[in-house]
Design a protein around this motif. Sequence first.
Motif, PDB file in Angstrom:
ATOM      1  N   ASP A 235      -4.464  -2.351  -9.792  1.00 25.60           N
ATOM      2  CA  ASP A 235      -4.134  -1.247  -9.201  1.00 25.60           C
ATOM      3  C   ASP A 235      -4.026  -0.039 -10.148  1.00 25.60           C
ATOM      4  OD1 ASP A 235      -4.296  -2.172  -6.593  1.00 25.60           O
ATOM      5  OD2 ASP A 235      -2.104  -3.031  -6.749  1.00 25.60           O
TER       6      ASP A 235
ATOM      7  N   SER B 109       0.758  -1.309  -0.039  1.00 26.75           N
ATOM      8  CA  SER B 109      -0.103   0.086  -0.021  1.00 26.75           C
ATOM      9  C   SER B 109       0.962   1.407   0.055  1.00 26.75           C
ATOM     10  CB  SER B 109      -0.882  -0.069   1.060  1.00 26.75           C
ATOM     11  OG  SER B 109      -1.799   1.170   1.209  1.00 26.75           O
ATOM     12  N   ASP B 110       0.750   2.070  -0.992  1.00 27.90           N
ATOM     13  CA  ASP B 110       1.355   3.374  -1.080  1.00 27.90           C
ATOM     14  C   ASP B 110       0.349   4.642  -1.433  1.00 27.90           C
ATOM     15  OD1 ASP B 110       1.093   2.987  -3.628  1.00 27.90           O
ATOM     16  OD2 ASP B 110       3.229   2.882  -3.887  1.00 27.90           O
ATOM     17  N   TRP B 111       1.064   5.649  -1.618  1.00 25.48           N
ATOM     18  CA  TRP B 111       0.511   6.826  -1.988  1.00 25.48           C
ATOM     19  C   TRP B 111      -0.482   6.593  -3.542  1.00 25.48           C
ATOM     20  CZ3 TRP B 111       1.574   9.028  -6.751  1.00 25.48           C
ATOM     21  CH2 TRP B 111       2.766   8.777  -7.507  1.00 25.48           C
ATOM     22  N   ARG B 112      -0.140   5.794  -4.323  1.00 28.10           N
ATOM     23  CA  ARG B 112      -0.906   5.711  -5.285  1.00 28.10           C
ATOM     24  C   ARG B 112      -2.164   5.178  -5.360  1.00 28.10           C
ATOM     25  NH1 ARG B 112       4.378   3.339  -8.149  1.00 28.10           N
ATOM     26  NH2 ARG B 112       4.422   2.356  -6.096  1.00 28.10           N
ATOM     27  N   ASP B 113      -2.496   4.440  -4.097  1.00 30.11           N
ATOM     28  CA  ASP B 113      -3.812   3.773  -3.821  1.00 30.11           C
ATOM     29  C   ASP B 113      -4.878   4.844  -3.471  1.00 30.11           C
ATOM     30  OD1 ASP B 113      -2.666   1.292  -3.868  1.00 30.11           O
ATOM     31  OD2 ASP B 113      -2.453   1.029  -1.872  1.00 30.11           O
TER      32      ASP B 113
ATOM     33  N   LYS C 293      -4.279   8.509 -12.910  1.00 38.59           N
ATOM     34  CA  LYS C 293      -3.893   7.110 -12.785  1.00 38.59           C
ATOM     35  C   LYS C 293      -4.811   6.329 -13.780  1.00 38.59           C
ATOM     36  CE  LYS C 293      -4.448   3.788  -9.015  1.00 38.59           C
ATOM     37  NZ  LYS C 293      -5.044   3.523  -7.653  1.00 38.59           N
TER      38      LYS C 293
END
Length: 133
Positions: free
Chosen positions: A59, A7-11, A51
Amino acid sequence: MKIVASSDWRDAIPFDTLVVVADIVPGEPTRCFTCGTDSEPRPRTELWAYKHRHPKNHDGYVRFYCAEHRPVLQRPVVAAYVAPGRSARSSRAAAERRPAKPTIPERQRATCPNCFVEVSATGECGMCGWSDS
């Protein structure tokens, strides 16, 4: 072993939406994806994050774009739905005319009193050899 995605900022970025890069990832100036690595780094307040969807990675992936190269968002056109001119009374009358489906009771299967498994059609238990005859 179970493999899970990190899990990171792109989620936090929604799909198909433009977001100012400085709002999601503060940091040093960076480059527009379309301008390429030969271009000058721009402040993150001048870049947009987008995105994209990916057919094999649920994702997706994120790209940064300058104002000149940012993707054009196309909103889907929603057609207005017009309900048929039937009244509630006519739909109830149609439902009352339909015959009810017959219900078939589930047949009780024979079980072995020793093993509590279902007995075959011959009446003999396959586990312990008990017979109902």
